[in-house]
Design a protein around this motif. Sequence first.
Motif, short mmCIF file in Angstrom:
data_model
loop_
_atom_site.label_atom_id
_atom_site.label_comp_id
_atom_site.label_asym_id
_atom_site.label_seq_id
_atom_site.Cartn_x
_atom_site.Cartn_y
_atom_site.Cartn_z
N LYS A 142 -9.46 -1.61 -18.53
CA LYS A 142 -8.94 -2.93 -18.85
C LYS A 142 -9.65 -4.01 -18.06
CE LYS A 142 -4.30 -1.41 -20.09
NZ LYS A 142 -2.88 -1.55 -19.80
N LEU A 143 -10.00 -3.69 -16.83
CA LEU A 143 -10.69 -4.64 -15.95
C LEU A 143 -12.17 -4.28 -15.95
CD1 LEU A 143 -10.34 -6.96 -13.89
CD2 LEU A 143 -10.16 -5.22 -12.14
N THR A 144 -12.98 -5.13 -16.55
CA THR A 144 -14.39 -4.80 -16.70
C THR A 144 -15.27 -5.48 -15.65
OG1 THR A 144 -14.62 -6.59 -18.30
CG2 THR A 144 -14.19 -4.39 -19.16
N CYS A 179 -1.23 -4.07 -16.15
CA CYS A 179 -1.21 -2.64 -15.83
C CYS A 179 -0.11 -2.38 -14.80
CB CYS A 179 -2.57 -2.18 -15.30
SG CYS A 179 -3.09 -2.98 -13.78
N CYS A 180 0.06 -1.13 -14.44
CA CYS A 180 1.09 -0.78 -13.47
C CYS A 180 0.50 -0.83 -12.05
CB CYS A 180 1.67 0.60 -13.77
SG CYS A 180 0.47 1.91 -13.68
N LEU A 181 1.36 -0.70 -11.08
CA LEU A 181 0.94 -0.80 -9.68
C LEU A 181 -0.01 0.32 -9.29
CD1 LEU A 181 1.27 -2.45 -7.10
CD2 LEU A 181 3.23 -1.03 -6.53
N SER A 182 0.23 1.52 -9.80
CA SER A 182 -0.67 2.63 -9.44
C SER A 182 -2.07 2.40 -9.99
CB SER A 182 -0.11 3.96 -9.93
OG SER A 182 -0.02 3.96 -11.33
N SER A 183 -2.19 1.77 -11.14
CA SER A 183 -3.51 1.43 -11.69
C SER A 183 -4.21 0.39 -10.82
CB SER A 183 -3.38 0.91 -13.11
OG SER A 183 -2.86 1.89 -13.95
N THR A 184 -3.43 -0.50 -10.23
CA THR A 184 -4.00 -1.50 -9.34
C THR A 184 -4.69 -0.82 -8.16
OG1 THR A 184 -2.23 -3.03 -9.93
CG2 THR A 184 -3.45 -3.52 -7.92
N TYR A 185 -4.05 0.20 -7.61
CA TYR A 185 -4.65 0.92 -6.49
C TYR A 185 -5.89 1.70 -6.92
CZ TYR A 185 -0.72 -0.40 -3.59
OH TYR A 185 0.19 -1.12 -2.88
N VAL A 186 -5.91 2.16 -8.17
CA VAL A 186 -7.10 2.84 -8.69
C VAL A 186 -8.26 1.85 -8.76
CG1 VAL A 186 -8.10 3.96 -10.72
CG2 VAL A 186 -5.82 4.59 -9.94
N TYR A 187 -8.00 0.64 -9.26
CA TYR A 187 -9.04 -0.38 -9.32
C TYR A 187 -9.52 -0.77 -7.92
CZ TYR A 187 -8.49 -1.09 -14.33
OH TYR A 187 -8.47 -0.91 -15.69
N LEU A 188 -8.61 -0.83 -6.96
CA LEU A 188 -9.02 -1.12 -5.58
C LEU A 188 -9.92 -0.01 -5.03
CD1 LEU A 188 -5.70 -2.49 -4.06
CD2 LEU A 188 -7.85 -3.75 -4.34
N LYS A 189 -9.58 1.22 -5.34
CA LYS A 189 -10.38 2.34 -4.85
C LYS A 189 -11.77 2.32 -5.48
CE LYS A 189 -10.24 7.27 -4.08
NZ LYS A 189 -9.44 8.48 -4.18
N ARG A 190 -11.84 2.01 -6.76
CA ARG A 190 -13.15 1.93 -7.43
C ARG A 190 -14.00 0.82 -6.84
NH1 ARG A 190 -10.83 2.56 -13.44
NH2 ARG A 190 -10.68 4.83 -13.44
N ALA A 191 -13.36 -0.25 -6.40
CA ALA A 191 -14.09 -1.36 -5.78
C ALA A 191 -14.34 -1.12 -4.29
CB ALA A 191 -13.31 -2.66 -5.97
N LYS A 192 -13.95 0.08 -3.80
CA LYS A 192 -14.10 0.44 -2.39
C LYS A 192 -13.38 -0.54 -1.47
CE LYS A 192 -18.22 3.12 -2.87
NZ LYS A 192 -19.09 3.10 -3.91
N LEU A 193 -12.16 -0.88 -1.87
CA LEU A 193 -11.35 -1.81 -1.08
C LEU A 193 -10.06 -1.15 -0.58
CD1 LEU A 193 -11.68 -5.08 -3.14
CD2 LEU A 193 -12.65 -4.58 -0.92
#
Length: 87
Positions: free
Chosen positions: A6-8, A46-60
């Motif tokens: 969803k976040l490109t 999206c849900c909160l757990s997806s937010t943490y997945v996006y943070l992990k992908r961004a190495k944050l």
Amino acid sequence: QGRKRKLTDAVAFKKTVLEMQKDKSGGTIRGIDILKMMKKKFGVDCCLSSTYVYLKRAKLVWITGRSKHPNSDLKSQDNLKKTSKKL
């Protein structure tokens, strides 16, 4: 392969999160703060757990230690560690 994200724009996401942290006075930003920002700025719902997945992908993803009380005496704590018996 798999579902499209969803976040490109990962670069803009990372930059925005780092700016949020820098602009925050005291403390750190929370996942719920980032979730609200994603809905507002990027239009991603999206849900909160997806937010943490996006943070992990961004190495944050970061883990902070326990905060120290401003009146704590580190010297006396070290002395206690040295003199106490090990169990």
